[in-house]
Design a protein around this motif. Structure first.
Motif, PDB file in Angstrom:
ATOM      1  N   VAL A  53       0.864  -1.178   0.000  1.00 44.99           N
ATOM      2  CA  VAL A  53       0.000   0.000   0.000  1.00 44.99           C
ATOM      3  C   VAL A  53       0.900   1.227   0.000  1.00 44.99           C
ATOM      4  N   SER A  54       0.553   2.189  -0.820  1.00 48.36           N
ATOM      5  CA  SER A  54       1.330   3.423  -0.907  1.00 48.36           C
ATOM      6  C   SER A  54       1.286   4.153   0.428  1.00 48.36           C
ATOM      7  N   PRO A  55       2.423   4.747   0.839  1.00 43.11           N
ATOM      8  CA  PRO A  55       2.403   5.513   2.097  1.00 43.11           C
ATOM      9  C   PRO A  55       1.437   6.697   2.042  1.00 43.11           C
ATOM     10  N   TYR A  56       1.143   7.196   0.861  1.00 46.11           N
ATOM     11  CA  TYR A  56       0.209   8.307   0.728  1.00 46.11           C
ATOM     12  C   TYR A  56      -1.226   7.866   1.016  1.00 46.11           C
ATOM     13  N   VAL A  57      -1.522   6.568   0.807  1.00 42.05           N
ATOM     14  CA  VAL A  57      -2.857   6.066   1.116  1.00 42.05           C
ATOM     15  C   VAL A  57      -3.001   5.925   2.627  1.00 42.05           C
ATOM     16  N   LYS A  58      -1.964   5.416   3.284  1.00 38.59           N
ATOM     17  CA  LYS A  58      -2.002   5.261   4.744  1.00 38.59           C
ATOM     18  C   LYS A  58      -2.000   6.616   5.439  1.00 38.59           C
ATOM     19  N   ASN A  59      -1.153   7.527   4.962  1.00 33.01           N
ATOM     20  CA  ASN A  59      -0.973   8.830   5.599  1.00 33.01           C
ATOM     21  C   ASN A  59      -0.995   9.902   4.514  1.00 33.01           C
ATOM     22  N   PRO A  60      -2.097  10.621   4.349  1.00 27.08           N
ATOM     23  CA  PRO A  60      -2.155  11.639   3.293  1.00 27.08           C
ATOM     24  C   PRO A  60      -1.155  12.773   3.483  1.00 27.08           C
ATOM     25  N   ASP A  61      -0.679  12.977   4.706  1.00 23.76           N
ATOM     26  CA  ASP A  61       0.307  14.026   4.987  1.00 23.76           C
ATOM     27  C   ASP A  61       1.716  13.457   5.024  1.00 23.76           C
ATOM     28  N   TYR A  62       1.995  12.462   4.208  1.00 29.15           N
ATOM     29  CA  TYR A  62       3.295  11.779   4.190  1.00 29.15           C
ATOM     30  C   TYR A  62       4.379  12.733   3.685  1.00 29.15           C
ATOM     31  N   HIS A  63       5.482  12.852   4.436  1.00 29.80           N
ATOM     32  CA  HIS A  63       6.570  13.755   4.083  1.00 29.80           C
ATOM     33  C   HIS A  63       7.803  13.022   3.586  1.00 29.80           C
ATOM     34  N   PRO A  69       3.159   7.729  10.791  1.00 33.08           N
ATOM     35  CA  PRO A  69       2.763   9.138  10.645  1.00 33.08           C
ATOM     36  C   PRO A  69       3.317  10.053  11.731  1.00 33.08           C
ATOM     37  N   VAL A  70       3.378   9.578  12.967  1.00 34.50           N
ATOM     38  CA  VAL A  70       3.875  10.418  14.055  1.00 34.50           C
ATOM     39  C   VAL A  70       5.365  10.677  13.896  1.00 34.50           C
ATOM     40  N   VAL A  71       6.116   9.615  13.613  1.00 28.85           N
ATOM     41  CA  VAL A  71       7.564   9.750  13.431  1.00 28.85           C
ATOM     42  C   VAL A  71       7.864  10.567  12.179  1.00 28.85           C
ATOM     43  N   ASP A  72       7.062  10.389  11.139  1.00 28.48           N
ATOM     44  CA  ASP A  72       7.262  11.131   9.893  1.00 28.48           C
ATOM     45  C   ASP A  72       7.112  12.634  10.129  1.00 28.48           C
ATOM     46  N   GLU A  73       6.059  13.019  10.859  1.00 25.75           N
ATOM     47  CA  GLU A  73       5.855  14.447  11.112  1.00 25.75           C
ATOM     48  C   GLU A  73       6.925  15.000  12.046  1.00 25.75           C
ATOM     49  N   TRP A  74       7.325  14.228  13.051  1.00 32.87           N
ATOM     50  CA  TRP A  74       8.368  14.680  13.971  1.00 32.87           C
ATOM     51  C   TRP A  74       9.693  14.868  13.237  1.00 32.87           C
ATOM     52  N   ASN A  75      10.062  13.882  12.393  1.00 34.32           N
ATOM     53  CA  ASN A  75      11.309  13.984  11.624  1.00 34.32           C
ATOM     54  C   ASN A  75      11.267  15.156  10.652  1.00 34.32           C
ATOM     55  N   ARG A  77       9.596  17.989  11.063  1.00 33.47           N
ATOM     56  CA  ARG A  77       9.754  19.232  11.826  1.00 33.47           C
ATOM     57  C   ARG A  77      11.192  19.429  12.286  1.00 33.47           C
ATOM     58  N   VAL A  78      11.830  18.349  12.753  1.00 31.12           N
ATOM     59  CA  VAL A  78      13.225  18.453  13.192  1.00 31.12           C
ATOM     60  C   VAL A  78      14.122  18.784  12.001  1.00 31.12           C
ATOM     61  N   GLY A  79      13.873  18.130  10.877  1.00 31.40           N
ATOM     62  CA  GLY A  79      14.681  18.386   9.684  1.00 31.40           C
ATOM     63  C   GLY A  79      14.578  19.819   9.211  1.00 31.40           C
ATOM     64  N   PHE A  80      13.373  20.350   9.174  1.00 30.00           N
ATOM     65  CA  PHE A  80      13.212  21.727   8.743  1.00 30.00           C
ATOM     66  C   PHE A  80      13.759  22.707   9.774  1.00 30.00           C
ATOM     67  N   PHE A  81      13.633  22.369  11.070  1.00 23.89           N
ATOM     68  CA  PHE A  81      14.175  23.258  12.096  1.00 23.89           C
ATOM     69  C   PHE A  81      15.676  23.382  11.944  1.00 23.89           C
ATOM     70  N   PHE A  82      16.363  22.235  11.857  1.00 18.69           N
ATOM     71  CA  PHE A  82      17.818  22.290  11.738  1.00 18.69           C
ATOM     72  C   PHE A  82      18.251  22.756  10.356  1.00 18.69           C
ATOM     73  N   GLY A  83      17.507  22.385   9.344  1.00 21.68           N
ATOM     74  CA  GLY A  83      17.901  22.741   7.991  1.00 21.68           C
ATOM     75  C   GLY A  83      17.726  24.201   7.665  1.00 21.68           C
ATOM     76  N   ILE A  84      16.735  24.831   8.240  1.00 21.79           N
ATOM     77  CA  ILE A  84      16.457  26.218   7.888  1.00 21.79           C
ATOM     78  C   ILE A  84      16.796  27.165   9.035  1.00 21.79           C
ATOM     79  N   SER A  85      16.154  26.973  10.180  1.00 26.66           N
ATOM     80  CA  SER A  85      16.319  27.930  11.280  1.00 26.66           C
ATOM     81  C   SER A  85      17.743  27.983  11.791  1.00 26.66           C
TER      82      SER A  85
END
Length: 144
Positions: A53-63, A69-75, A77-85
């Motif tokens: 099953v596609s990850p987009y079907v399981k989690n529409p907000d797949y990054h 889904p919880v680990v995906d969103e946490w990773n 946010r951490v990636g964008f925090f360190f990558g940008i800020s």
């Protein structure tokens, strides 16, 4: 643009008057020609219930970081925090505190110090002779 269109010459009005058309065959396929349907070329695999099953079907907000889904969103946010800020803040701080490029600030401070010293000694700020003429050794015309 008009010069490019003039290449078509008399064919250009004909191109505009005839709208594009699709030609679809209405005849039934014969047994010799066969059908080109994909379902007939490749038989369907047996459905065992363990299909991917596609990850987009399981989690529409797949990054794209994790299938959970919880680990995906946490990773994300951490990636964008360190990558940008952090990169912008630390990068900007690093560039701000780089040493004086070309020693321009040092040269300005040194010039101000020399001006104050010459004013205190009563000398002109700029002497007409940059070097002391008594210390310059000149050759005579015969030695050249």
């Amino acid at each position: 643009m008009l010069t490019r269109l003039s290449r078509f010459g008399p064919a250009f009005p004909r191109l505009l008057s005839n709208p594009p058309a699709r030609f679809v065959s209405q005849s039934k396929p014969t047994g010799a020609a066969g059908s080109t349907a994909v379902t007939e070329l490749h038989p369907a695999a047996e459905n065992t219930g363990h299909s991917e099953v596609s990850p987009y079907v399981k989690n529409p907000d797949y990054h794209g970081f994790s299938s959970d889904p919880v680990v995906d969103e946490w990773n994300m946010r951490v990636g964008f925090f360190f990558g940008i800020s952090v990169a912008l803040v630390i990068g900007g701080t690093f560039i701000h505190y780089l040493p004086d490029h070309g020693m321009r600030q040092w040269a300005r401070r040194e010039a101000e110090r020399v001006v104050q010293q010459r004013e205190k000694e009563g000398l002109p700020l700029i002497d007409q002779n940059y070097y002391d003429p008594h210390k310059i050794v000149l050759t005579t015309a015969g030695e050249e």
